[in-house]
Write a protein that holds these residues in place. Structure first.
Motif, PDB file in Angstrom:
ATOM      1  N   PHE A   1       0.832  -1.202   0.000  1.00 15.40           N
ATOM      2  CA  PHE A   1       0.000   0.000   0.000  1.00 15.40           C
ATOM      3  C   PHE A   1       0.869   1.255   0.000  1.00 15.40           C
ATOM      4  N   ARG A   2       1.933   1.244   0.809  1.00 19.71           N
ATOM      5  CA  ARG A   2       2.829   2.408   0.860  1.00 19.71           C
ATOM      6  C   ARG A   2       3.510   2.632  -0.485  1.00 19.71           C
ATOM      7  N   ILE A   3       3.922   1.533  -1.133  1.00 18.79           N
ATOM      8  CA  ILE A   3       4.554   1.650  -2.449  1.00 18.79           C
ATOM      9  C   ILE A   3       3.576   2.250  -3.460  1.00 18.79           C
ATOM     10  N   LYS A   4       2.324   1.801  -3.419  1.00 17.12           N
ATOM     11  CA  LYS A   4       1.311   2.328  -4.332  1.00 17.12           C
ATOM     12  C   LYS A   4       1.098   3.831  -4.088  1.00 17.12           C
ATOM     13  N   MET A   5       1.040   4.209  -2.837  1.00 21.26           N
ATOM     14  CA  MET A   5       0.845   5.617  -2.516  1.00 21.26           C
ATOM     15  C   MET A   5       2.027   6.452  -3.003  1.00 21.26           C
ATOM     16  N   LEU A   6       3.236   5.960  -2.781  1.00 16.94           N
ATOM     17  CA  LEU A   6       4.435   6.674  -3.215  1.00 16.94           C
ATOM     18  C   LEU A   6       4.454   6.821  -4.735  1.00 16.94           C
ATOM     19  N   LEU A   7       4.160   5.724  -5.443  1.00 17.92           N
ATOM     20  CA  LEU A   7       4.151   5.774  -6.908  1.00 17.92           C
ATOM     21  C   LEU A   7       3.072   6.727  -7.421  1.00 17.92           C
ATOM     22  N   GLY A   8       1.896   6.666  -6.812  1.00 17.82           N
ATOM     23  CA  GLY A   8       0.804   7.535  -7.242  1.00 17.82           C
ATOM     24  C   GLY A   8       1.142   9.005  -7.076  1.00 17.82           C
ATOM     25  N   ILE A   9       1.724   9.361  -5.929  1.00 23.43           N
ATOM     26  CA  ILE A   9       2.088  10.753  -5.675  1.00 23.43           C
ATOM     27  C   ILE A   9       3.195  11.203  -6.621  1.00 23.43           C
ATOM     28  N   LEU A  10       4.206  10.346  -6.830  1.00 28.39           N
ATOM     29  CA  LEU A  10       5.316  10.709  -7.713  1.00 28.39           C
ATOM     30  C   LEU A  10       4.849  10.912  -9.153  1.00 28.39           C
ATOM     31  N   ILE A  11       3.998   9.994  -9.632  1.00 30.83           N
ATOM     32  CA  ILE A  11       3.475  10.132 -11.000  1.00 30.83           C
ATOM     33  C   ILE A  11       2.648  11.408 -11.127  1.00 30.83           C
ATOM     34  N   SER A  12       1.868  11.724 -10.091  1.00 29.77           N
ATOM     35  CA  SER A  12       1.037  12.930 -10.124  1.00 29.77           C
ATOM     36  C   SER A  12       1.893  14.187 -10.171  1.00 29.77           C
ATOM     37  N   ILE A  13       2.925  14.247  -9.318  1.00 31.43           N
ATOM     38  CA  ILE A  13       3.800  15.425  -9.296  1.00 31.43           C
ATOM     39  C   ILE A  13       4.514  15.583 -10.636  1.00 31.43           C
ATOM     40  N   LEU A  14       4.999  14.476 -11.181  1.00 32.76           N
ATOM     41  CA  LEU A  14       5.671  14.516 -12.485  1.00 32.76           C
ATOM     42  C   LEU A  14       4.712  15.006 -13.568  1.00 32.76           C
ATOM     43  N   ALA A  15       3.476  14.486 -13.548  1.00 31.04           N
ATOM     44  CA  ALA A  15       2.484  14.892 -14.550  1.00 31.04           C
ATOM     45  C   ALA A  15       2.141  16.373 -14.418  1.00 31.04           C
ATOM     46  N   ILE A  16       1.993  16.854 -13.180  1.00 32.28           N
ATOM     47  CA  ILE A  16       1.684  18.272 -12.962  1.00 32.28           C
ATOM     48  C   ILE A  16       2.795  19.152 -13.535  1.00 32.28           C
ATOM     49  N   CYS A  17       4.043  18.773 -13.284  1.00 31.75           N
ATOM     50  CA  CYS A  17       5.178  19.547 -13.800  1.00 31.75           C
ATOM     51  C   CYS A  17       5.190  19.549 -15.330  1.00 31.75           C
ATOM     52  N   ILE A  18       4.975  18.369 -15.923  1.00 28.61           N
ATOM     53  CA  ILE A  18       5.002  18.270 -17.389  1.00 28.61           C
ATOM     54  C   ILE A  18       3.876  19.088 -18.010  1.00 28.61           C
ATOM     55  N   PHE A  19       2.655  18.928 -17.485  1.00 28.72           N
ATOM     56  CA  PHE A  19       1.514  19.639 -18.064  1.00 28.72           C
ATOM     57  C   PHE A  19       1.603  21.150 -17.819  1.00 28.72           C
ATOM     58  N   LYS A  20       2.176  21.533 -16.681  1.00 28.45           N
ATOM     59  CA  LYS A  20       2.293  22.956 -16.373  1.00 28.45           C
ATOM     60  C   LYS A  20       3.288  23.628 -17.309  1.00 28.45           C
ATOM     61  N   VAL A  21       4.386  22.939 -17.595  1.00 29.33           N
ATOM     62  CA  VAL A  21       5.439  23.521 -18.431  1.00 29.33           C
ATOM     63  C   VAL A  21       5.152  23.312 -19.918  1.00 29.33           C
ATOM     64  N   LEU A  22       4.753  22.094 -20.274  1.00 24.68           N
ATOM     65  CA  LEU A  22       4.614  21.734 -21.689  1.00 24.68           C
ATOM     66  C   LEU A  22       3.166  21.627 -22.159  1.00 24.68           C
ATOM     67  N   GLY A  23       2.211  21.926 -21.273  1.00 29.78           N
ATOM     68  CA  GLY A  23       0.801  21.774 -21.620  1.00 29.78           C
ATOM     69  C   GLY A  23       0.395  22.452 -22.918  1.00 29.78           C
ATOM     70  N   PRO A  24       0.659  23.752 -23.069  1.00 32.48           N
ATOM     71  CA  PRO A  24       0.277  24.425 -24.319  1.00 32.48           C
ATOM     72  C   PRO A  24       0.933  23.814 -25.554  1.00 32.48           C
ATOM     73  N   SER A  25       2.206  23.412 -25.422  1.00 30.07           N
ATOM     74  CA  SER A  25       2.897  22.798 -26.559  1.00 30.07           C
ATOM     75  C   SER A  25       2.281  21.459 -26.924  1.00 30.07           C
ATOM     76  N   LEU A  26       1.906  20.677 -25.909  1.00 36.09           N
ATOM     77  CA  LEU A  26       1.290  19.373 -26.172  1.00 36.09           C
ATOM     78  C   LEU A  26      -0.080  19.538 -26.822  1.00 36.09           C
ATOM     79  N   ILE A  27      -0.850  20.505 -26.351  1.00 31.88           N
ATOM     80  CA  ILE A  27      -2.159  20.762 -26.956  1.00 31.88           C
ATOM     81  C   ILE A  27      -1.992  21.218 -28.405  1.00 31.88           C
ATOM     82  N   SER A  28      -0.961  22.034 -28.649  1.00 27.91           N
ATOM     83  CA  SER A  28      -0.736  22.567 -29.997  1.00 27.91           C
ATOM     84  C   SER A  28      -0.423  21.475 -31.012  1.00 27.91           C
ATOM     85  N   LEU A  29       0.098  20.332 -30.532  1.00 24.52           N
ATOM     86  CA  LEU A  29       0.401  19.237 -31.449  1.00 24.52           C
ATOM     87  C   LEU A  29      -0.850  18.714 -32.152  1.00 24.52           C
TER      88      LEU A  29
END
Length: 225
Positions: A91-119
């Motif tokens: 359960f702890r591993i799942k929570m850690l992975l979920g939080i890490l993936i979420s933080i990574l996704a937030i960073c990617i979408f925040k920085v590259l979101g407009p560029s990804l949409i433009s594709l």
């Protein structure tokens, strides 16, 4: 032949486990579809922006599902053997992975979101810019709901792996109902609320995810494991 096919008791047990999971996954995917359909009544460009953003978020959703499924295999095994420590560690591993993936996704979408949409955009420059703005508005609000979504998947998948498949299903149904009601109010500006359009759809989805997370977390803490 009977040993290969199984008896009615076996199939009854399989259906009891499978049907709530199928319903839950269906309602989870229905949330993004609901946004697309309701926003579509405002115009094609706004629907296109929301639809593109949801396609990008689908990559995040699949990543979270994959992480939960991988660790969930071991959690189910530990639960079947009565290994409480093993269940907690998974359960702890799942929570850690979920939080890490979420933080990574937030960073990617925040920085590259407009560029990804433009594709996805290659129409008239004016229409493309309008669609991009709608997609970015929707995405900026939806980022708030990524961590609640991941936490929901941690708890709901763990509940399913410990034999409780019905409650996560109920939580997903409630979340979709909440999403629909808030969308109706905020997208179109009913009952005296402002007409927020795509932002209203994103707010409705985020609130519904927080509600779903609360139900699953409460159920998780009431679980004997």
């Amino acid at each position: 032949m009977k040993s290969l096919i199984g008896d009615m008791k076996f199939y009854r047990m399989v259906l009891i486990v499978c049907i709530p999971i199928v319903i839950q996954n269906g309602f989870t995917n229905l949330a993004s579809l609901l946004d697309n359909v309701m926003i579509g009544q405002l115009g094609t460009l706004s629907m296109s922006g929301v639809s593109i953003s949801n396609q990008l978020f689908q990559v995040f959703n699949v990543s979270v599902f994959g992480a939960m499924s991988g660790a969930g295999i071991f959690l189910a095994q530990f639960y079947g053997r009565g290994n409480r420590d093993g269940v907690h560690n998974c359960f702890r591993i799942k929570m850690l992975l979920g939080i890490l993936i979420s933080i990574l996704a937030i960073c990617i979408f925040k920085v590259l979101g407009p560029s990804l949409i433009s594709l996805y955009l290659n129409d008239d420059p004016t229409d493309s810019l309008t669609t991009l703005n709608f997609g970015k508005q929707y995405m900026d609000v939806m980022l708030i709901g990524l961590i609640p979504f991941a936490i929901t998947q941690v708890y709901s998948s763990s509940l399913r792996e410990t034999g409780n498949t019905v409650l996560p299903m109920k939580a997903s149904v409630i979340a979709v109902i909440v999403n629909f009601c808030i969308n109706y109010i905020l997208i179109f500006g009913h009952f005296g609320f402002p007409k927020l359009g795509v932002i209203g759809a994103a707010i409705g989805t985020v609130i519904s995810r927080v509600v779903e997370m609360g139900i699953n977390v409460a159920a998780g803490y009431n679980n004997k494991y």
